[in-house]
Design a protein around this motif. Structure first.
Motif, mmCIF file in Angstrom:
data_model
loop_
_atom_site.group_PDB
_atom_site.id
_atom_site.type_symbol
_atom_site.label_atom_id
_atom_site.label_comp_id
_atom_site.label_asym_id
_atom_site.label_seq_id
_atom_site.Cartn_x
_atom_site.Cartn_y
_atom_site.Cartn_z
ATOM 1 N N ARG A 207 0.827 -1.205 0.000
ATOM 2 C CA ARG A 207 0.000 0.000 0.000
ATOM 3 C C ARG A 207 0.862 1.256 0.000
ATOM 4 O O ARG A 207 0.525 2.255 -0.589
ATOM 5 C CB ARG A 207 -0.934 0.010 1.205
ATOM 6 C CG ARG A 207 -2.193 -0.774 0.961
ATOM 7 C CD ARG A 207 -3.150 -0.649 2.119
ATOM 8 N NE ARG A 207 -3.021 -1.897 2.884
ATOM 9 C CZ ARG A 207 -2.813 -1.973 4.188
ATOM 10 N NH1 ARG A 207 -2.738 -0.896 4.918
ATOM 11 N NH2 ARG A 207 -2.698 -3.130 4.782
ATOM 12 N N GLN A 208 1.989 1.186 0.661
ATOM 13 C CA GLN A 208 2.864 2.340 0.732
ATOM 14 C C GLN A 208 3.554 2.598 -0.605
ATOM 15 O O GLN A 208 3.782 3.729 -0.979
ATOM 16 C CB GLN A 208 3.903 2.110 1.823
ATOM 17 C CG GLN A 208 4.698 3.328 2.187
ATOM 18 C CD GLN A 208 5.605 3.050 3.366
ATOM 19 O OE1 GLN A 208 6.012 1.911 3.580
ATOM 20 N NE2 GLN A 208 5.918 4.063 4.128
ATOM 21 N N TRP A 209 3.895 1.574 -1.346
ATOM 22 C CA TRP A 209 4.620 1.734 -2.599
ATOM 23 C C TRP A 209 3.707 2.067 -3.772
ATOM 24 O O TRP A 209 4.156 2.607 -4.765
ATOM 25 C CB TRP A 209 5.426 0.478 -2.921
ATOM 26 C CG TRP A 209 6.654 0.399 -2.071
ATOM 27 C CD1 TRP A 209 6.843 -0.383 -0.977
ATOM 28 C CD2 TRP A 209 7.848 1.148 -2.234
ATOM 29 N NE1 TRP A 209 8.078 -0.177 -0.445
ATOM 30 C CE2 TRP A 209 8.722 0.758 -1.206
ATOM 31 C CE3 TRP A 209 8.271 2.115 -3.135
ATOM 32 C CZ2 TRP A 209 9.990 1.305 -1.069
ATOM 33 C CZ3 TRP A 209 9.533 2.647 -2.997
ATOM 34 C CH2 TRP A 209 10.365 2.249 -1.972
ATOM 35 N N VAL A 210 2.439 1.761 -3.684
ATOM 36 C CA VAL A 210 1.532 2.032 -4.796
ATOM 37 C C VAL A 210 1.452 3.523 -5.099
ATOM 38 O O VAL A 210 1.580 3.913 -6.251
ATOM 39 C CB VAL A 210 0.136 1.411 -4.527
ATOM 40 C CG1 VAL A 210 -0.877 1.890 -5.536
ATOM 41 C CG2 VAL A 210 0.243 -0.104 -4.546
ATOM 42 N N PRO A 211 1.290 4.413 -4.119
ATOM 43 C CA PRO A 211 1.287 5.840 -4.452
ATOM 44 C C PRO A 211 2.628 6.301 -5.024
ATOM 45 O O PRO A 211 2.665 7.157 -5.898
ATOM 46 C CB PRO A 211 0.988 6.530 -3.120
ATOM 47 C CG PRO A 211 0.284 5.513 -2.318
ATOM 48 C CD PRO A 211 0.886 4.203 -2.728
ATOM 49 N N ALA B 195 2.610 5.306 -8.603
ATOM 50 C CA ALA B 195 1.689 6.163 -9.349
ATOM 51 C C ALA B 195 2.306 7.538 -9.566
ATOM 52 O O ALA B 195 2.194 8.118 -10.652
ATOM 53 C CB ALA B 195 0.368 6.288 -8.604
ATOM 54 N N LEU B 196 2.980 8.054 -8.554
ATOM 55 C CA LEU B 196 3.650 9.347 -8.686
ATOM 56 C C LEU B 196 4.774 9.258 -9.712
ATOM 57 O O LEU B 196 4.934 10.149 -10.544
ATOM 58 C CB LEU B 196 4.199 9.798 -7.335
ATOM 59 C CG LEU B 196 4.927 11.130 -7.317
ATOM 60 C CD1 LEU B 196 3.964 12.254 -7.686
ATOM 61 C CD2 LEU B 196 5.537 11.379 -5.957
ATOM 62 N N GLU B 197 5.542 8.180 -9.668
ATOM 63 C CA GLU B 197 6.618 7.986 -10.646
ATOM 64 C C GLU B 197 6.049 7.927 -12.061
ATOM 65 O O GLU B 197 6.579 8.545 -12.978
ATOM 66 C CB GLU B 197 7.380 6.704 -10.345
ATOM 67 C CG GLU B 197 8.458 6.401 -11.354
ATOM 68 C CD GLU B 197 9.085 5.024 -11.152
ATOM 69 O OE1 GLU B 197 9.852 4.613 -12.031
ATOM 70 O OE2 GLU B 197 8.803 4.374 -10.136
ATOM 71 N N HIS B 198 4.973 7.213 -12.231
ATOM 72 C CA HIS B 198 4.348 7.097 -13.554
ATOM 73 C C HIS B 198 3.801 8.441 -14.016
ATOM 74 O O HIS B 198 3.907 8.795 -15.184
ATOM 75 C CB HIS B 198 3.241 6.051 -13.522
ATOM 76 C CG HIS B 198 2.564 5.858 -14.837
ATOM 77 N ND1 HIS B 198 3.205 5.291 -15.919
ATOM 78 C CD2 HIS B 198 1.326 6.171 -15.269
ATOM 79 C CE1 HIS B 198 2.373 5.265 -16.953
ATOM 80 N NE2 HIS B 198 1.229 5.807 -16.578
ATOM 81 N N ALA B 199 3.225 9.211 -13.097
ATOM 82 C CA ALA B 199 2.652 10.513 -13.455
ATOM 83 C C ALA B 199 3.730 11.522 -13.818
ATOM 84 O O ALA B 199 3.507 12.406 -14.646
ATOM 85 C CB ALA B 199 1.816 11.046 -12.298
ATOM 86 N N LEU B 200 4.904 11.416 -13.215
ATOM 87 C CA LEU B 200 5.979 12.368 -13.488
ATOM 88 C C LEU B 200 6.880 11.950 -14.644
ATOM 89 O O LEU B 200 7.527 12.795 -15.255
ATOM 90 C CB LEU B 200 6.834 12.561 -12.233
ATOM 91 C CG LEU B 200 6.172 13.293 -11.087
ATOM 92 C CD1 LEU B 200 7.104 13.353 -9.896
ATOM 93 C CD2 LEU B 200 5.757 14.683 -11.497
ATOM 94 N N ARG B 201 6.936 10.664 -14.935
ATOM 95 C CA ARG B 201 7.860 10.184 -15.953
ATOM 96 C C ARG B 201 7.540 10.756 -17.333
ATOM 97 O O ARG B 201 8.435 11.224 -18.026
ATOM 98 C CB ARG B 201 7.840 8.658 -16.026
ATOM 99 C CG ARG B 201 8.779 8.124 -17.106
ATOM 100 C CD ARG B 201 8.756 6.635 -17.200
ATOM 101 N NE ARG B 201 9.340 6.093 -15.974
ATOM 102 C CZ ARG B 201 9.068 4.901 -15.511
ATOM 103 N NH1 ARG B 201 8.220 4.125 -16.131
ATOM 104 N NH2 ARG B 201 9.641 4.470 -14.412
#
Length: 82
Positions: A16-20, A23-29
Protein backbone atom coordinates in the motif's frame (compact mmCIF):
# COMPACT_ATOMS: atom_id res chain seq x y z
CA UNK A 1 -7.47 -18.74 16.47
CA UNK A 2 -6.23 -16.70 13.56
CA UNK A 3 -3.55 -18.04 11.25
CA UNK A 4 -2.61 -14.60 9.96
CA UNK A 5 1.10 -14.06 9.83
CA UNK A 6 2.63 -10.75 10.87
CA UNK A 7 4.70 -10.92 7.70
CA UNK A 8 1.58 -10.80 5.57
CA UNK A 9 0.36 -7.64 7.24
CA UNK A 10 3.80 -6.04 6.82
CA UNK A 11 3.96 -6.92 3.16
CA UNK A 12 0.43 -5.62 2.62
CA UNK A 13 1.40 -2.37 4.34
CA UNK A 14 4.53 -2.11 2.19
CA UNK A 15 2.47 -2.73 -0.94
CA UNK A 16 0.00 0.00 0.00
CA UNK A 17 2.86 2.34 0.73
CA UNK A 18 4.62 1.73 -2.60
CA UNK A 19 1.53 2.03 -4.80
CA UNK A 20 1.29 5.84 -4.45
CA UNK A 21 5.04 6.10 -5.09
CA UNK A 22 4.67 4.09 -8.28
CA UNK A 23 1.69 6.16 -9.35
CA UNK A 24 3.65 9.35 -8.69
CA UNK A 25 6.62 7.99 -10.65
CA UNK A 26 4.35 7.10 -13.55
CA UNK A 27 2.65 10.51 -13.45
CA UNK A 28 5.98 12.37 -13.49
CA UNK A 29 7.86 10.18 -15.95
CA UNK A 30 5.94 11.22 -19.05
CA UNK A 31 6.22 15.01 -18.63
CA UNK A 32 9.89 14.79 -17.64
CA UNK A 33 10.67 12.61 -20.66
CA UNK A 34 8.70 14.99 -22.88
CA UNK A 35 10.66 18.04 -21.70
CA UNK A 36 13.97 16.17 -21.85
CA UNK A 37 13.33 14.92 -25.37
CA UNK A 38 12.37 18.31 -26.75
CA UNK A 39 15.23 20.04 -24.92
CA UNK A 40 17.61 17.59 -26.59
CA UNK A 41 16.04 18.43 -29.95
CA UNK A 42 15.99 22.24 -29.59
CA UNK A 43 19.20 23.02 -27.68
CA UNK A 44 21.60 22.05 -30.50
CA UNK A 45 19.95 24.76 -32.62
CA UNK A 46 20.41 27.24 -29.79
CA UNK A 47 24.08 26.26 -29.56
CA UNK A 48 24.47 26.59 -33.33
CA UNK A 49 22.97 30.08 -33.14
CA UNK A 50 25.37 31.02 -30.32
CA UNK A 51 28.34 29.82 -32.38
CA UNK A 52 27.14 31.53 -35.57
CA UNK A 53 26.65 34.89 -33.86
CA UNK A 54 29.92 34.72 -31.91
CA UNK A 55 28.26 34.72 -28.51
CA UNK A 56 29.70 31.30 -27.70
CA UNK A 57 33.23 32.74 -27.59
CA UNK A 58 32.12 35.88 -25.75
CA UNK A 59 30.10 33.97 -23.16
CA UNK A 60 31.54 30.46 -22.83
CA UNK A 61 29.58 29.80 -19.62
CA UNK A 62 26.32 30.20 -21.52
CA UNK A 63 27.50 27.87 -24.29
CA UNK A 64 28.64 25.35 -21.68
CA UNK A 65 25.27 25.59 -19.98
CA UNK A 66 23.51 24.89 -23.27
CA UNK A 67 25.73 21.85 -23.86
CA UNK A 68 25.11 20.63 -20.30
CA UNK A 69 21.37 21.17 -20.74
CA UNK A 70 21.49 19.19 -23.96
CA UNK A 71 23.21 16.28 -22.21
CA UNK A 72 20.67 16.35 -19.39
CA UNK A 73 17.88 16.45 -21.96
CA UNK A 74 19.36 13.45 -23.72
CA UNK A 75 19.43 11.48 -20.48
CA UNK A 76 15.96 12.46 -19.34
CA UNK A 77 14.34 12.18 -22.74
CA UNK A 78 15.47 8.71 -23.67
CA UNK A 79 12.58 6.32 -23.87
CA UNK A 80 10.10 9.08 -24.69
CA UNK A 81 7.07 7.89 -26.68
CA UNK A 82 8.04 4.23 -26.62
Amino acid sequence: MSSASPLRSESAAETRQWVPARALEHALRSPVQFVGFWAAVVLPFVLLTLVATGHATQQPAVAGGVVAGNLVGLLLGRGYNR
